[in-house]
Write an enzyme that holds these catalytic residues in place. Structure first.
Site, PDB file in Angstrom:
ATOM      1  N   SER A 265      54.050  46.523  37.899  1.00  0.00           N
ATOM      2  CA  SER A 265      53.649  47.311  39.028  1.00  0.00           C
ATOM      3  C   SER A 265      52.933  46.633  40.015  1.00  0.00           C
ATOM      4  CB  SER A 265      52.456  48.192  38.152  1.00  0.00           C
ATOM      5  OG  SER A 265      52.092  49.405  38.768  1.00  0.00           O
ATOM      6  N   HIS A 411      56.313  54.198  33.102  1.00  0.00           N
ATOM      7  CA  HIS A 411      55.707  53.072  33.772  1.00  0.00           C
ATOM      8  C   HIS A 411      54.817  52.237  33.016  1.00  0.00           C
ATOM      9  CE1 HIS A 411      54.417  51.193  37.619  1.00  0.00           C
ATOM     10  NE2 HIS A 411      53.125  51.142  37.122  1.00  0.00           N
TER      11      HIS A 411
HETATM   12  C1  GTR Z   1      49.617  53.028  41.140  1.00  0.00           C
HETATM   13  C2  GTR Z   1      50.171  52.456  42.528  1.00  0.00           C
HETATM   14  C3  GTR Z   1      51.242  51.658  42.462  1.00  0.00           C
HETATM   15  C4  GTR Z   1      51.496  50.750  41.166  1.00  0.00           C
HETATM   16  C5  GTR Z   1      50.565  51.398  39.992  1.00  0.00           C
HETATM   17  C6  GTR Z   1      50.103  50.027  39.370  1.00  0.00           C
HETATM   18  O1  GTR Z   1      48.498  53.745  41.299  1.00  0.00           O
HETATM   19  O2  GTR Z   1      50.496  53.724  43.358  1.00  0.00           O
HETATM   20  O3  GTR Z   1      51.862  51.193  43.639  1.00  0.00           O
HETATM   21  O4  GTR Z   1      50.938  49.425  41.660  1.00  0.00           O
HETATM   22  O5  GTR Z   1      49.243  51.921  40.636  1.00  0.00           O
HETATM   23  O6  GTR Z   1      49.905  48.990  39.779  1.00  0.00           O
HETATM   24  O7  GTR Z   1      49.696  50.330  38.208  1.00  0.00           O
END
Ligand code: GTR
Length: 434
Positions: A265, A411
């Site tokens: 991420s 995710h």
């Molecule tokens: C979210 C963000 C993403 C990603 C994510 C993370 O809120 O929008 O770009 O980086 O966090 O790091 O878990």
């Protein structure tokens, strides 16, 4: 009280502030039919349109030009590497029934005006040869990577979101809470070490105008925050990863020529940027890195440039805000970030339910970096001309120098992802002599 992130977004968008500002976040969509028509910059063309026709052209002229643009317009320029990095072993012991060694190493990132240190948690399988190591930052402290009771609890600021974090400080309750993301014993059994550190040790992840973390130590006299082309937080985390590699170079049981940068991420964005800026990393792995990572900005799908700058005004440099709702003006796109890593192996991964990170945009970046990989004498993504169709879920394409998979699920980073990374690393590192 007005929301500071929103104000920063509005100011970046050139709005005049009135007392009662309450702007809505920039809109986003996850509908393929709404992807605008776009033309990507060609990595194999110089800024003046002439062709990059040899490996020498790329390495000596085009690559430096692109690297400079990404630094100046997106991540911000970081300070040069220090001459040496100070380390101190905080603990060392045998773990997992004596099959591995675990160390905690304090790395001094800066000494003045306030010392900033990062603690590396390092696991190494016991063997008689130096081993390859995955180096990746973690989100919640080293004590969350493992359930072992004696890994030091991180005492720095962290987000309250996670269970076990109270008033922005970790408590014992958070121990092991991220262990599913770090299958330490699986790595050790496969002959790899793992080095990890809390990203907030380098720069706490909230926008305080760059008053904490490593930024203030490098401010020029009279400068209260980085200039528009100077480093944001992602560049600081990447810089910290390079200092982690400096520290690993001091470990005789680590093969420092086989250190793999990995991140999930926002830390996947960080892994790509450190891979681009620090050629000592042998392999780079971007897990669900999304906007500002592997995903193409011009697709405007899921999280967009405007949205990420709105939500996280400190991640990129000020200059990047010029491209809010204006991606066509970017002098690059994210396939060129991947190309900056060439010819070193790179692996991009997505998750089917992670539309916010735009799996298709992540895949397209990987394949549009392919011509650069091929120009440099590798097989790129492998096989003949790659298809622009997203591959089927859970079917990794990993025979080439660029690897990619989209897996079932959300995710996250899990065992399936790590298995692919281990197989990919095995294949590339076995082929090397050092
Ligand atoms: C979210 C963000 C993403 C990603 C994510 C993370 O809120 O929008 O770009 O980086 O966090 O790091 O878990």
């Amino acid at each position: 009280m007005p929301d500071l992130n929103r104000i920063a977004y509005l100011m970046a968008a050139g709005c005049v502030l009135t007392a009662a500002v309450d702007a809505a976040p920039p809109p986003t969509h996850t509908d393929e039919a709404q992807v605008p028509a776009y033309t990507l910059p060609d990595p194999l063309k110089f800024a003046d349109g002439s062709a990059v026709s040899s490996a020498k052209d790329w390495t000596e002229r085009r690559r430096p030009q692109l690297l400079e643009l990404f630094a100046e317009q997106m991540f911000g320029k970081a300070p040069p590497a220090p001459k040496s990095v100070k380390t101190r072993t905080l603990s060392e012991k045998d773990v997992f029934g004596g099959t591995a060694i675990r160390k905690e190493i304090e790395v001094t990132l800066v000494e003045q005006p306030t010392p900033v240190t990062m603690t590396i948690l390092l696991y190494l399988p016991k063997t008689d040869k130096p081993v390859p190591v995955f180096l990746g930052l973690n989100f919640r402290g080293n004590h969350t990577v493992t359930t072992e009771p004696d890994v030091a609890l991180n005492t720095n600021w962290m987000e309250n979101k996670t269970p076990g974090v109270v008033d922005h400080r970790a408590t014992e309750e958070s121990r092991g809470s991220q262990a599913s993301r770090w299958p330490v014993e699986m790595l050790l059994k496969r002959g790899y070490g793992l080095a990890t550190a809390y990203y907030g040790d380098i720069d706490p992840d909230f926008h305080d105008g760059f008053q904490n973390g490593v930024h203030p130590a490098f401010a020029k006299s009279g400068q209260s925050q980085p200039a528009p082309d100077e480093w944001g937080s992602i560049a600081a985390w990447a810089w910290g990863m390079s200092r982690g590699l400096d520290a690993l170079e001091q470990e005789s049981r680590v093969n420092a020529k086989q250190v793999i940068a990995i991140g999930h991420s926002r830390l996947g964005k960080t892994a790509l940027w450190v891979g681009a800026t620090d050629p000592r990393f042998a392999i780079v792995i971007s897990n669900d890195s999304g906007c500002g990572g592997a995903a193409l900005s011009r697709r405007h799908f899921g999280e967009t440039v405007a949205r990420i700058n709105y939500s996280f005004p400190h991640w990129f440099c000020e200059n990047f805000k010029q491209f809010n709702e204006n991606e066509a003006a970017l002098p690059f796109d994210q396939h060129e970030l991947i190309a900056l890593i060439a010819p070193r192996p790179v692996y991009v991964a997505s998750a089917a339910e992670d539309l916010w990170a735009d799996p298709k945009g992540e895949y397209l970046s990987a394949i549009y970096a392919d011509p650069v990989y091929r120009l440099l004498g590798t097989d790129g993504i492998g096989g003949a001309a790659p298809s622009t169709e997203l591959p089927p879920v859970d079917h990794p394409i990993s025979n080439g120098t660029i690897g990619y998979h989209i897996r079932t699920g959300k995710h996250d980073i899990n065992d399936f992802d790590w298995e692919q990374y281990l197989n990919f690393a095995d294949r590339h590192l076995r082929a090397r002599k050092n």
